[in-house]
Structure formats: structure tokens, C-alpha cells
Design an enzyme around this catalytic site. Structure first.
Site, short mmCIF file in Angstrom:
data_model
loop_
_atom_site.label_atom_id
_atom_site.label_comp_id
_atom_site.label_asym_id
_atom_site.label_seq_id
_atom_site.Cartn_x
_atom_site.Cartn_y
_atom_site.Cartn_z
N TYR A 98 47.85 33.75 43.52
CA TYR A 98 47.33 32.39 43.72
C TYR A 98 47.47 32.11 45.21
CZ TYR A 98 47.73 31.64 38.65
OH TYR A 98 47.59 31.72 37.29
N ARG A 140 48.18 21.18 29.89
CA ARG A 140 48.22 21.93 28.62
C ARG A 140 49.06 21.14 27.63
NH1 ARG A 140 49.20 27.45 32.00
NH2 ARG A 140 47.13 27.50 32.94
N GLN A 163 48.08 40.22 41.21
CA GLN A 163 47.33 38.95 41.17
C GLN A 163 47.99 37.93 42.09
OE1 GLN A 163 48.77 36.09 39.28
NE2 GLN A 163 47.17 34.77 40.10
N ARG A 190 42.79 28.44 29.59
CA ARG A 190 43.97 27.71 30.06
C ARG A 190 43.67 26.85 31.29
NH1 ARG A 190 48.59 30.22 27.79
NH2 ARG A 190 49.99 30.05 29.57
N THR A 238 43.14 34.85 42.05
CA THR A 238 42.68 33.96 40.97
C THR A 238 42.13 32.68 41.60
OG1 THR A 238 44.28 34.89 39.46
CG2 THR A 238 43.43 32.72 38.89
N GLY A 286 39.81 36.58 25.00
CA GLY A 286 39.48 36.74 23.58
C GLY A 286 39.22 38.17 23.14
N SER A 305 51.22 39.73 37.61
CA SER A 305 51.07 38.34 38.05
C SER A 305 51.89 38.06 39.30
CB SER A 305 51.54 37.39 36.93
OG SER A 305 51.67 36.07 37.43
N HIS A 331 40.28 32.14 32.33
CA HIS A 331 41.73 32.08 32.31
C HIS A 331 42.27 31.98 30.87
CE1 HIS A 331 44.80 31.28 35.66
NE2 HIS A 331 45.57 31.34 34.59
N ASP A 380 37.51 38.97 30.87
CA ASP A 380 38.63 38.76 29.94
C ASP A 380 38.46 37.46 29.19
OD1 ASP A 380 39.70 36.56 31.39
OD2 ASP A 380 41.33 37.75 32.25
N LYS A 387 39.15 36.66 40.52
CA LYS A 387 39.27 36.42 39.07
C LYS A 387 39.03 34.95 38.75
CE LYS A 387 42.69 36.69 35.30
NZ LYS A 387 43.26 35.35 35.15
N GLY A 427 44.85 40.00 27.63
CA GLY A 427 45.96 39.11 27.96
C GLY A 427 46.98 39.00 26.85
C1 LIG Z 1 51.11 33.32 29.07
C2 LIG Z 1 49.97 33.52 30.03
C3 LIG Z 1 50.23 33.55 31.38
C4 LIG Z 1 49.18 33.76 32.29
N1 LIG Z 1 49.47 33.83 33.62
C5 LIG Z 1 48.47 34.10 34.50
C6 LIG Z 1 48.76 34.29 35.87
O1 LIG Z 1 49.90 34.23 36.30
N2 LIG Z 1 47.72 34.54 36.71
C7 LIG Z 1 46.42 34.64 36.26
O2 LIG Z 1 45.51 34.86 37.06
N3 LIG Z 1 46.13 34.49 34.96
C8 LIG Z 1 47.12 34.23 34.06
N4 LIG Z 1 46.81 34.13 32.74
C9 LIG Z 1 45.41 34.36 32.27
C10 LIG Z 1 45.17 35.84 31.95
O3 LIG Z 1 45.17 36.63 33.11
C11 LIG Z 1 43.82 36.07 31.26
O4 LIG Z 1 42.79 35.50 32.04
C12 LIG Z 1 43.74 35.52 29.85
O5 LIG Z 1 44.99 35.53 29.20
C13 LIG Z 1 42.75 36.37 29.07
O6 LIG Z 1 42.56 35.88 27.80
P1 LIG Z 1 43.27 36.48 26.48
O7 LIG Z 1 44.70 36.05 26.53
O8 LIG Z 1 42.51 35.80 25.39
O9 LIG Z 1 43.09 37.98 26.47
C14 LIG Z 1 47.84 33.92 31.81
C15 LIG Z 1 47.60 33.89 30.44
C16 LIG Z 1 48.63 33.70 29.54
C17 LIG Z 1 48.33 33.72 28.07
#
Ligand SMILES: Cc1cc2nc3c(=O)[nH]c(=O)nc-3n(C[C@H](O)[C@H](O)[C@H](O)COP(=O)(O)O)c2cc1C
Length: 363
Positions: A136, A171, A134, A265, A162, A295, A113, A262, A293, A238, A316
Site C-alpha cells: 500500500y 466493514r 504487495q 472488501r 494495491t 471468488g 502482504s 479486493h 482474483d 492490483k 485469497g
Molecule cells: C483476510 C484478508 C486480508 C487481505 N489483506 C490484503 C492485503 O493486505 N493487501 C491486499 O492487496 N489485498 C488483501 N486482501 C485481498 C486479497 O488479496 C484478494 O484480493 C481477495 O481476497 C481475493 O478474493 P477471494 O478471497 O475471494 O479469493 C485481503 C483479503 C482477505 C480475505
């Protein structure tokens, strides 16, 4: 690591999740597990996998299942990568360095990240796995260019921009808990000047308000040319959920796509990524690798994603569960369990080679 949490008791990724919940403080757990809005998409990401069924073939020689593949030019041991997640030090003091060690042991790519809590140099020194960074899109383009330069110097193999977060979504769990970053957990790779307007973590929901100040919400497809001119690394987008955007991405010269909401999220009620995958793979899957990604929790989930057209899945939260419970040993446990489950699913479905896996395998 407590005896009862030795790998012997950890038969599935759900076991690691339960063990992580038992040991993390409530607000940290909620930050990790939670999503935006009513968390409809968080739940839908899972049910969309579960409602799909597999149609196995029989009487196939499955003595030599082969999970190895090539992703963006690097050989890896399975079509599985670690999704970018901010601040691994929230759950383990070694943070991303431990995750990187596990990625090396498992031979899988690690997408670091932009908000990693260890330096790129330390992470790179800990691993032989392909590292992707990754990003932003920060308002401060000089800070972005500087980070890309350091990534290249550290041997990063690809950039993952992203595009589903012009700002961080609301959230509710984090607002209720007043979640803040603990002292000592910082974004180790982002120029402090670019982050100085408001230090993340000073007030409730400050990650969200910080994103409004730092993320550039003006960028459009035309701005990708700047990124293209700034680096020669492969560029992956992404957070694509429609075939129309996938087409635009390819027309703008990207080297890969991550179909992603995401992890539920960002936009709540967004389509589960696995439901969006088929159309996107049909549109651009012959031109660029399409990743997915959200789930993925079982080997059969990975098989379903591959059958629908993914070149690989990103995982993730389960990675952070393993990290929270047992550092690099835990991440290795999670990744090797998922890989072993995929191998078994390939054997039992009569698809011992990745090239055997196609749309006929899933309904
Ligand atoms: C705690 C947390 C932090 C995350 N931080 C980022 C991030 O910094 N950049 C990003 O592109 N996605 C971030 N994500 C999203 C993940 O890259 C990913 O898309 C997602 O967690 C996939 O789903 P899963 O957790 O069900 O496997 C984050 C997800 C979580 C749970």
C-alpha cells in the site's frame, strides 16, 4: 490436525472453509470472510463464476495435460498464485512462514502482504517459490523505500501495488464484533515509526482508522514514476476494474495487472472481477499479463478465468482456511486440490494445453 480433518475428507475448497469456520473464533472468521458495506460484491464474485458455463471440445488427445507456465519470468506449476492477505498469524502461529513452505511444495507464487505478520527474511528462508511483495502507498515514502530495499535484499521477484484502497473500507462485521488484532500479531515488515500514530488494533475498526492515517490518499498516476525510480523489480497494479485504467496502467509502464475488487472488501457494489476481466484482457492482455482474483473456489473457476483472458488467478480466503485448519499441510491441501481440479477440467474440456484455452470455451 484432528483425524476427521485429514486430507481424505477434504474433497473441495468448501470442505476446508467449513473446517476453518468450526475452529476459528467468531470475530476472526468474520474478519476473514467479510466484506465492505452490504457485502454485495462478496456474493457477486461467486455468482459471476457460477453463471458462466463451459463449452467443452471432444476427441482431443488429453493424455498429457500441461499446467506449467511462466509468470513474470519464473516457471510455476500452474497458473495459480496466493493472493496477498494481511496477518496470517491470525489463523496459525507459523503465519506466512507456513504459507511460504506450502507455496514452495506446490511450485506456486506467494504474494506476501505488506502487512505480513512474519519478517520477509523468515518468509524467504522458508521457500523456493517466487515471492512477490504487495504494497500500500504509505504517506511515509522513506518507510516505503526502506521496505522495497529489504524486499530486494530478501530476493522478492516483483512488487504488487494495491490501488483500490486509498483507505480501508467500512466493514460492518468488524465493527459489530469489535475486531482487533490480538497481542503478538503485528505488521512485521513495516517500520514501527511509520505505524506509530495509532497502533492497529487498539479500538474497534482501528484497521480502518489506521489506514486513514497511514495510507497516502493523494497519490495519482504521476506518482508511479517515483516507484519506478525506486526499484527495478517488475511492478504489478492490483485492483483495476476498467479497461480505461488498465490502459493508463500500461501507458505508465507497469508489468502486470490484477483485475480485482479486493475480494469484495473495498468498494461495495463494484463489478465482479471476472465480469471486468474480458474487456481489460482485450485492452491490454497482449502487452502485459492480466491476473484476476475474487471468488475463485474451483478448478472450473480457474478454467473460466483463463478462457476469458487471465494469465493466472490469485486465490485469497481459501488459503487462510487451509492455514487455519492444518498450517502448511492445509495450504498445500487447498492449492493441490485446486490444481488437480483445474487439471481435470482441462482434460474434460479438451484443452490439455494452456494455449488451447480461449474465449470459445466459456459463455
Ligand atoms: C483476510 C484478508 C486480508 C487481505 N489483506 C490484503 C492485503 O493486505 N493487501 C491486499 O492487496 N489485498 C488483501 N486482501 C485481498 C486479497 O488479496 C484478494 O484480493 C481477495 O481476497 C481475493 O478474493 P477471494 O478471497 O475471494 O479469493 C485481503 C483479503 C482477505 C480475505
Amino acid at each position: 490436525m484432528a483425524e476427521s480433518q485429514g486430507n481424505g475428507d477434504m474433497l473441495s475448497l468448501l470442505d476446508w472453509e467449513r473446517a476453518a469456520q468450526a475452529r476459528l473464533p467468531g470475530p476472526t472468521w468474520d474478519f476473514l470472510q467479510g466484506g465492505s458495506g452490504a457485502e454485495l460484491t462478496v456474493g457477486a464474485n461467486r455468482t459471476a463464476f457460477d453463471r458462466r458455463v463451459l463449452l467443452p471440445r471432444v476427441l482431443v488427445d488429453v493424455t498429457k495435460p500441461d499446467l506449467g507456465t511462466t509468470l513474470l519470468g519464473d516457471s510455476v506449476r500452474a497458473p495459480i498464485a496466493i493472493a496477498p492477505m494481511a496477518y496470517h498469524r491470525l489463523v496459525h502461529p507459523d503465519g506466512e512462514v507456513a504459507t511460504a513452505r506450502a507455496a514452495a511444495g506446490c511450485g506456486l507464487p506467494f504474494v506476501v502482504s505488506m502487512f505480513a505478520s512474519r519478517t520477509l527474511a523468515d518468509i524467504a528462508a522458508a521457500t523456493t517459490a517466487p515471492l512477490w511483495l504487495q504494497l500500500y502507498w504509505l504517506r511515509r515514502r522513506d518507510a516505503l523505500a526502506d521496505l522495497i530495499g529489504r524486499a530486494e535484499a530478501a530476493g522478492v521477484r516483483a512488487l504488487v501495488l494495491t490501488v483500490d484502497a486509498p483507505r480501508v473500507a467500512t466493514r460492518p462485521r468488524d465493527l459489530r464484533s469489535g475486531f482487533t488484532l490480538p497481542p503478538g500479531v503485528t505488521a512485521a515488515n513495516v517500520d514501527p515509526a511509520a505505524m506509530a500514530v495509532a497502533r492497529m488494533g487498539e479500538s474497534g475498526s482501528s484497521i480502518q482508522s489506521h489506514s486513514r492515517e497511514q495510507f497516502d490518499a493523494t497519490i495519482t498516476w504521476a506518482d508511479l514514476a517515483w516507484l519506478r525510480d525506486t526499484t527495478r523489480l517488475p511492478l504489478v497494479l492490483k485492483g483495476i476494474l476498467t479497461a480505461a485504467d488498465a490502459r493508463l496502467a500500461v501507458d505508465h509502464g507497469v508489468d502486470g495487472i490484477v483485475v480485482s475488487n479486493h475480494g469484495g472488501r473495498q468498494l461495495d457494489s463494484a463489478i465482479p472481477a471476472i465480469d471486468a476481466l474480458g474487456e481489460i484482457a482485450a485492452e491490454v492482455g497482449r502487452a502485459v499479463p492480466v491476473f484476476v482474483d475474487g471468488g475463485v473456489r474451483r478448478g472450473t473457476d480457474v478454467l473460466k478465468a483463463l478462457a476469458i483472458g487471465a494469465a493466472a488467478v490469485f486465490v485469497g480466503r481459501p488459503v487462510l482456511h487451509g492455514l487455519a485448519v492444518a498450517g502448511d499441510v492445509g495450504v498445500t491441501g487447498v492449492l493441490s486440490t485446486l490444481r488437480a481440479e483445474l487439471e481435470e477440467a482441462m482434460v474434460l474440456s479438451g484443452t490439455p494445453a494452456l494455449t488451447d484455452i480461449g474465449p470459445a470455451l466459456v459463455r
